[in-house]
Enzyme design. Structure first.
Site, PDB file in Angstrom:
ATOM      1  N   HIS A 153      39.687  47.518  41.025  1.00  0.00           N
ATOM      2  CA  HIS A 153      39.724  48.136  39.702  1.00  0.00           C
ATOM      3  C   HIS A 153      38.350  48.608  39.280  1.00  0.00           C
ATOM      4  O   HIS A 153      37.325  48.109  39.750  1.00  0.00           O
ATOM      5  CB  HIS A 153      40.223  47.134  38.649  1.00  0.00           C
TER       6      HIS A 153
ATOM      7  N   TYR B 202      48.051  37.623  32.508  1.00  0.00           N
ATOM      8  CA  TYR B 202      49.022  38.696  32.681  1.00  0.00           C
ATOM      9  C   TYR B 202      49.486  38.796  34.136  1.00  0.00           C
ATOM     10  O   TYR B 202      48.812  38.336  35.043  1.00  0.00           O
ATOM     11  CB  TYR B 202      48.458  40.021  32.163  1.00  0.00           C
TER      12      TYR B 202
ATOM     13  N   THR C 159      49.866  40.359  37.278  1.00  0.00           N
ATOM     14  CA  THR C 159      49.184  41.414  38.018  1.00  0.00           C
ATOM     15  C   THR C 159      49.885  41.744  39.328  1.00  0.00           C
ATOM     16  O   THR C 159      50.677  40.958  39.843  1.00  0.00           O
ATOM     17  CB  THR C 159      47.763  40.956  38.372  1.00  0.00           C
TER      18      THR C 159
ATOM     19  N   ARG D 106      48.417  41.833  42.162  1.00  0.00           N
ATOM     20  CA  ARG D 106      47.900  40.927  43.190  1.00  0.00           C
ATOM     21  C   ARG D 106      48.572  39.549  43.135  1.00  0.00           C
ATOM     22  O   ARG D 106      48.518  38.796  44.121  1.00  0.00           O
ATOM     23  CB  ARG D 106      46.384  40.761  43.038  1.00  0.00           C
TER      24      ARG D 106
ATOM     25  N   GLU E  76      36.711  43.893  39.773  1.00  0.00           N
ATOM     26  CA  GLU E  76      36.564  44.830  38.656  1.00  0.00           C
ATOM     27  C   GLU E  76      35.121  45.304  38.626  1.00  0.00           C
ATOM     28  O   GLU E  76      34.203  44.504  38.416  1.00  0.00           O
ATOM     29  CB  GLU E  76      36.906  44.078  37.360  1.00  0.00           C
TER      30      GLU E  76
END
Lengths: 322, 397
Positions: free
Chosen positions: B195, B243, B245, B247, B257
């Site tokens: 990300h 959350y 994700t 992955r 990130e």
């Protein structure tokens, strides 16, 4: 240099009509947030006058602002050529073309005596361009004097002028609707983000512009002189692509990235391939990159533009008394 | 005390550190050679560590060894490995790019590796580069219908499949089938999800569980390898803020990130940083699969605490911006009374929390719609036990 300065100071002052109707536009690209929030703030403060001038504030592309995208169908800021403004509207006409024609009625008509005296269009860029004023002429003395004031008064960012050398009929951006017009471009800022430092620079630029307008309208005499850091667009540089897959194969080299308006010499690195090789600048002229790594230009495959730097002599200026 | 010749004969027959030893004529030369080669203690195979420790203990004090090799406790390496967690070999590893279609480093790297996977190849590991949200990538937008990186909920994954489902929910189900099923023994061992952020977060590793010792050891390894550059670890373990994700389908999900980078833009420095971090991550996996035992370690992390929204008016419009003093200050302390927001007409709003927090994801473009100006975190140190590969597992090339 001294000869030119002397000449400028000895020149007869140019007298131009007062600027009684001024427009400030934001959200021409819906994800360039400083202008959106600045126009909303001016509207919240109910700012309708700048001295004797009336002030109009516009969110140019409300649909794009709503979805926080540059545009919905096509780039609004390419829709202001004479050709597009006069094209007939059908069911297939893109939203932005219709909106451009609406804005032409509101702020123009372009080239007509009824148009706004001054149109100032607010933009952001992901490129490290500081504060740039962009217009189509270096002989519009109103714009050049505004540029000089902004450059003198603003210290929080470098201030430069970019000339797009195009005849009025081909001028494609919203600022060309007014009798006098220019864009204020501030960066770097990611699209969709509002940074306080960038917002404050743009606010200062608008404040200085309105301040100049008030002084001009009330009869101040502005002396002639020279303005520097004026850049003329020469050409665009495109991303290298793989001939088979058409994928971009390099990133802008770290020596050019964030170095807008610095010198690019023949032989200087331009791109760093993902494989590690360097692509060098092979032009013959030393030029200045700008709009380096502007997000919106990927779809046109433009990595950056190149400009020539110059100095402009401007005459003394005063408002025309009836 | 052993002299150098005796040292050599004792350790000869082992791998490369021995070769260094045999070339030295004096004890000081031997020590300086080891330091020059920067042989990280943790990379030495387990039994060689023990042997070398025994030998060196006679040549140097514990203090001297600690200074040389920066190991927390000399004696730890000496004891036999009793509390070692054994994990299966990490045989299937995926690298996800384009989970958000406008986060360009991951998109570019994964496309590159799909064309030519040499750089990500490691012995004994199947490394699969994969574009998770191709439609969003094509449009260079974060998502088409809904955020893919929030779509891997149990509800979505177990919903009956159909064309009427949002694109990203359909995609989540497909990804779960290929790389999961989430929570099952067939799931991929490791997924790296690439990300970018508009926030000034540097190279941040995202950890989902404080109890994932494999991931903790990997992150410890990466942090050491990348030093003196820093690699903050964000722990998203939180009852409300965690959350689902893309992955999370894997046994060991790792988020990467990297910022700051505008959406839709590819910056060379950000791209190369991400590439380097992944290289170290894959090196770790290769070493693990070769049987290397990683001794106990600690990892400093930032645990998510609270989501902070922008101040808004009664119509929900934002009325202030992240304050210039806070902008770009990810991972730096924010104390009660520090400036936090600035209204459009210049007023400062201050942080009024109880204690010092460490903000991150400051001014992330994608979070305006999620009502988040930044997230606060608190510092914590997590302990990871020793880990090594399950012995007796067949070694597939």
């Amino acid at each position: 240099m001294r000869k030119k300065m002397k000449k400028a100071l000895e020149m007869e002052p140019v007298c131009l009509p007062a600027l009684s109707r001024v427009a400030i536009c934001g959200g021409t690209h819906g994800n360039e947030m400083s202008g959106v929030y600045l126009v909303r703030e001016l509207q919240r403060q109910k700012l309708e006058k700048a001295g004797s001038a009336t002030l109009t504030t516009v969110i140019s592309n409300p649909r794009a602002v709503q979805v926080c995208k540059r545009y919905t169908d096509m780039d609004l800021n390419r829709c202001f050529t004479d050709a597009i403004l006069s094209s007939p509207v059908t069911d297939a006409t893109p939203y932005e073309v219709r909106r451009a024609q609406e804005l032409n009625t509101l702020l123009g008509p372009k080239g007509n005596v009824g148009a706004m005296d001054l149109v100032c269009d607010l933009h952001n860029t992901t490129a490290n361009m500081g504060l740039s004023l962009i217009s189509y002429s270096v002989q519009d003395w109103v714009i050049m004097h505004i540029y000089r004031q902004v450059q003198r008064k603003i210290t929080s960012a470098p201030v430069r002028f970019i000339l797009l050398d195009l005849p009025l009929a081909d001028a494609y951006s919203q600022d060309s609707l007014g009798k006098h017009g220019f864009s204020i471009e501030v960066g770097p800022q990611p699209h969709g983000v509002v940074r306080a430092d960038i917002f404050n620079i743009m606010k200062e630029a608008v404040d200085q512009t309105l301040d100049w307008v008030q002084c001009f309208n009330s009869g101040s005499a502005f002396e002639g002189g020279e303005v520097d850091d004026v850049y003329t667009f020469v050409k665009s540089v495109y991303y290298p692509r793989d001939p088979e897959t058409n994928q971009i194969t390099a990133a802008i080299h770290p020596q050019v990235q964030d170095h807008d308006f610095c010198l690019l010499h023949p032989g200087d690195p331009m791109f760093l391939m993902f494989s590690g090789e360097i692509v060098k600048y092979e032009g013959e002229e030393v030029l200045h990159p700008f709009f380096v790594n502007e997000c919106a230009y990927y779809e046109k495959s433009i990595a950056f533009h190149l400009a020539r730097k110059m100095t402009v002599t401007i005459p003394p200026l005063q408002v025309k008394r009836d | 005390m052993y002299n150098t010749t005796e040292l050599c004969s004792v350790v000869s027959g082992h791998s490369s550190p021995a070769a260094i030893l045999c070339k030295c004529t004096t004890r000081t030369a031997f020590i300086s050679q080891l330091v020059k080669k920067r042989q990280p203690w943790i990379l030495l195979p387990g039994n060689f560590q023990r042997l070398l420790s025994r030998v060196l203990k006679l040549a140097l004090s514990s203090e001297g060894l600690y200074q040389l090799f920066n190991i927390p406790a000399f004696t730890t390496a000496m004891t036999s490995s009793t509390n070692v967690s054994c994990f299966h070999e990490a045989r299937r590893v995926a690298i996800f790019g384009g989970t958000h279609g406008n986060e360009m480093s991951g998109v570019t790297l994964v496309n590159l590796w799909i064309q030519n996977g040499k750089e990500i190849h490691r012995k004994g590991v199947e490394t699969k580069p994969f574009i998770t949200n191709p439609r969003a990538v094509e449009k260079c937008t974060r998502y088409v219908d809904t955020d893919l990186n929030r779509a891997f909920t149990t509800e979505n994954l177990s919903a009956p499949s159909g064309d009427d489902l949002p694109y990203e929910v359909q995609r989540a189900q497909q990804i779960n089938e290929i790389f999961g099923p989430k929570g099952s023994p067939e799931a991929y061992d490791v997924i790296f999800d690439l990300h970018n952020t508009t926030s000034n977060m540097g190279c941040t590793l995202i950890l989902e569980s404080s109890k994932d010792h494999f991931n903790l050891q990997m992150m410890h390894y990466i942090k050491k390898a990348i030093a003196p550059d820093s690699c903050p670890v964000l722990l998203t373990e939180h009852p409300l803020l965690k959350y689902s994700t893309s992955r999370s389908v894997a046994k060991h999900p790792v988020g990467l990130e990297v910022g700051p980078q505008p959406q839709g833009v590819l910056r060379s420095n950000i791209f190369e940083s991400m590439r380097v971090v992944l290289k170290h991550a894959l090196d770790f996996i290769e070493l693990f699969n070769e049987g290397l035992e990683f001794p106990p370690c600690t990892v400093d992390v930032f645990r998510v605490s609270e989501k902070m929204d922008y101040p808004r008016d009664t119509n929900g419009n934002i009325i202030a911006m992240v304050h210039p003093n806070l902008q770009d200050c990810d991972w730096e302390p924010l104390n009660p009374g520090d400036p936090m927001f600035q209204t459009f007409d210049g007023t400062t709003l201050r942080y009024e929390g109880a204690g010092t927090v460490y903000p991150t994801f400051i001014n992330e473009a994608a979070y305006y719609e999620k009502q988040q100006a930044f997230v606060t975190t608190r510092r914590e140190t997590l302990a990871a036990g020793a880990i090594k590969k399950n012995i007796g597992q067949s070694y597939s090339v």
